[in-house]
Design an enzyme around this catalytic site. Structure first.
Site, mmCIF file in Angstrom:
data_model
loop_
_atom_site.group_PDB
_atom_site.id
_atom_site.type_symbol
_atom_site.label_atom_id
_atom_site.label_comp_id
_atom_site.label_asym_id
_atom_site.label_seq_id
_atom_site.Cartn_x
_atom_site.Cartn_y
_atom_site.Cartn_z
ATOM 1 N N GLU A 131 43.730 39.614 46.171
ATOM 2 C CA GLU A 131 42.526 40.434 45.954
ATOM 3 C C GLU A 131 41.297 39.559 45.720
ATOM 4 O O GLU A 131 40.419 39.888 44.905
ATOM 5 C CB GLU A 131 42.738 41.434 44.813
ATOM 6 C CG GLU A 131 43.694 42.545 45.200
ATOM 7 C CD GLU A 131 43.715 43.692 44.219
ATOM 8 O OE1 GLU A 131 42.644 44.090 43.718
ATOM 9 O OE2 GLU A 131 44.812 44.195 43.938
ATOM 10 N N ARG A 160 39.998 45.429 41.463
ATOM 11 C CA ARG A 160 39.916 44.001 41.148
ATOM 12 C C ARG A 160 39.907 43.768 39.643
ATOM 13 O O ARG A 160 40.515 42.819 39.149
ATOM 14 C CB ARG A 160 38.670 43.405 41.810
ATOM 15 C CG ARG A 160 38.566 41.895 41.697
ATOM 16 C CD ARG A 160 37.540 41.352 42.672
ATOM 17 N NE ARG A 160 38.100 41.229 44.015
ATOM 18 C CZ ARG A 160 37.375 41.170 45.131
ATOM 19 N NH1 ARG A 160 36.053 41.264 45.068
ATOM 20 N NH2 ARG A 160 37.956 41.022 46.301
ATOM 21 N N ALA A 176 47.261 47.389 53.432
ATOM 22 C CA ALA A 176 47.451 46.376 54.472
ATOM 23 C C ALA A 176 46.099 45.873 54.963
ATOM 24 O O ALA A 176 45.509 46.410 55.910
ATOM 25 C CB ALA A 176 48.272 46.945 55.616
#
Length: 383
Positions: free
Chosen positions: A367, A246, A129
């Protein structure tokens, strides 16, 4: 899958090749019959399937093993393979890793012992979150407040676009604790889904359905033991987690692109136009060549970043940004070509190419959006 020669590249060890082959066989047998009409149930089902196949052990470290660590090449290979089979399967695996990544990297022994075995066994669904209505890629602008009150922290504010929102058993939440202005005043907490003062304010719906929600914290009281790292470490923790995961977003995009190419190869070999296979048209050959080129270039960037991180690099922000930017943008291009070559079938609801077209778009946003990746690359290059 037509091309597996990339597994012979020197980025990989034999254990990675064995992992890829084993997962491909497992996915072919187990990632089917997924009911996408109910995404909450589908994701719970997929987490259970992945746990039963022992794949979630790659998503979170083993607290009982002092040498356990997140292997980014394994994470990328798993996401690439799962994405090739089913977008929700990739999502379900990825969120177990991303959602618990802060605990794997920065959690106390008690936090690791309490949560990570549950993540690995599929008994707890994880969520990360970070995003807020006014702070998406600008993490330093987080406004959710966590005020110290004796032995507790009290959270007030909102998060939005939170993956697994509504089905997660716990959330790794980033909030402002005020040690300093901006990025230096953030901290990271573990918030169980059943804690008073926490609620799912809204379920969010997108073109490729996933469990997403807006979260609300109203005088949400959590113990100080929920803090990960030290107060003010939140930005560092968030960036470290993204530095690992990522590259895996890029790998998922690569998996989508590989599936699109596979579907396209079958189409152009079987479909006839003007009395000959579609592949005989030089224009079609040009499209297929472009698709293959984009896929190999993406794979090189993805597995360079993953190999570099596994080799001990403290940060791979530039390499991961390059991988995510190129792979997600070019997967979109590859899939668009696949849609065009499939003609009407390419936009028919329920066709695999149509679903890939919807799945890929979000990867260029979450992201770190593509434009933000360009900023990271430019700043790292100038530095």
């Amino acid at each position: 899958m037509a091309d597996k020669t990339y597994l012979d590249w020197p980025f990989f060890e034999d254990r990675h090749r064995e992992l890829a082959a084993k997962l491909d066989d497992w996915a072919a047998a187990n990632i089917k019959g997924i009911n996408h009409e109910d995404v909450d149930a589908a994701c719970r089902d997929l987490v259970a399937r992945l746990a039963s196949g022992d794949w979630l052990r790659h998503a979170a470290i083993d607290p009982a093993d002092a040498g356990s660590k997140l292997d980014v090449r394994s994470l990328c290979l798993i996401r690439e393979t799962l994405a090739r089979y089913d977008g929700l399967a990739d999502f379900s695996f990825a969120m177990q890793g991303l959602g618990s990544g802060a605990i794997s990297l920065f959690g106390t022994d008690d936090q690791k012992d309490n949560w990570l075995p549950k993540v690995r066994s599929g008994k707890a669904i994880a969520a990360f979150a970070l995003t807020e209505p006014q702070s998406g890629s600008d993490v330093a602008n987080i406004a959710l407040e966590a005020k110290r009150d004796g032995d507790d922290f009290v959270l007030n504010g909102e998060k939005t676009w939170i993956s697994n929102g509504g089905i997660a058993d716990f959330y790794c939440v980033f909030a402002r604790t005020g040690e300093a202005p901006g990025a230096k005043g953030l901290s990271a907490f573990i918030v169980p889904a059943n804690v008073p003062g926490f609620e799912i304010a809204e379920r969010l719906h997108t073109i490729a359905p996933h469990p997403l929600a807006r979260l609300k914290f109203t005088d949400c009281r959590i113990p100080a033991s929920a803090l990960m790292g030290k107060g003010g470490d939140g930005f560092k923790i968030a960036m470290s987690v993204l530095d690992v995961f990522r590259s895996t977003v890029a790998a998922a995009a690569l998996g989508f692109a590989r599936r699109a190419l596979d579907e396209t190869i079958t189409r152009v070999q079987e479909r006839e136009l003007f009395g000959a296979p579609l592949f005989d048209l030089q224009m079609v050959q040009g499209h297929v060549a472009d698709m293959a080129l984009d896929i190999d270039a993406s794979a090189l960037l993805v597995y360079r970043a993953a190999w570099l991180k596994d080799s001990g690099a403290a940060r791979v922000s530039r390499e991961a940004a390059m991988a995510k930017l190129y792979s997600t943008d070019h997967a979109q291009t590859v899939i668009d070509k696949a849609v065009q070559i499939h003609g009407g079938d390419g936009v028919r609801s329920g066709h695999i190419v149509e679903s890939l077209y919807r799945e890929i778009r979000a990867l260029r946003i979450y992201e770190g959006a593509s434009d933000v990746q360009k900023i990271i690359i430019a700043r790292q290059t100038l530095a």
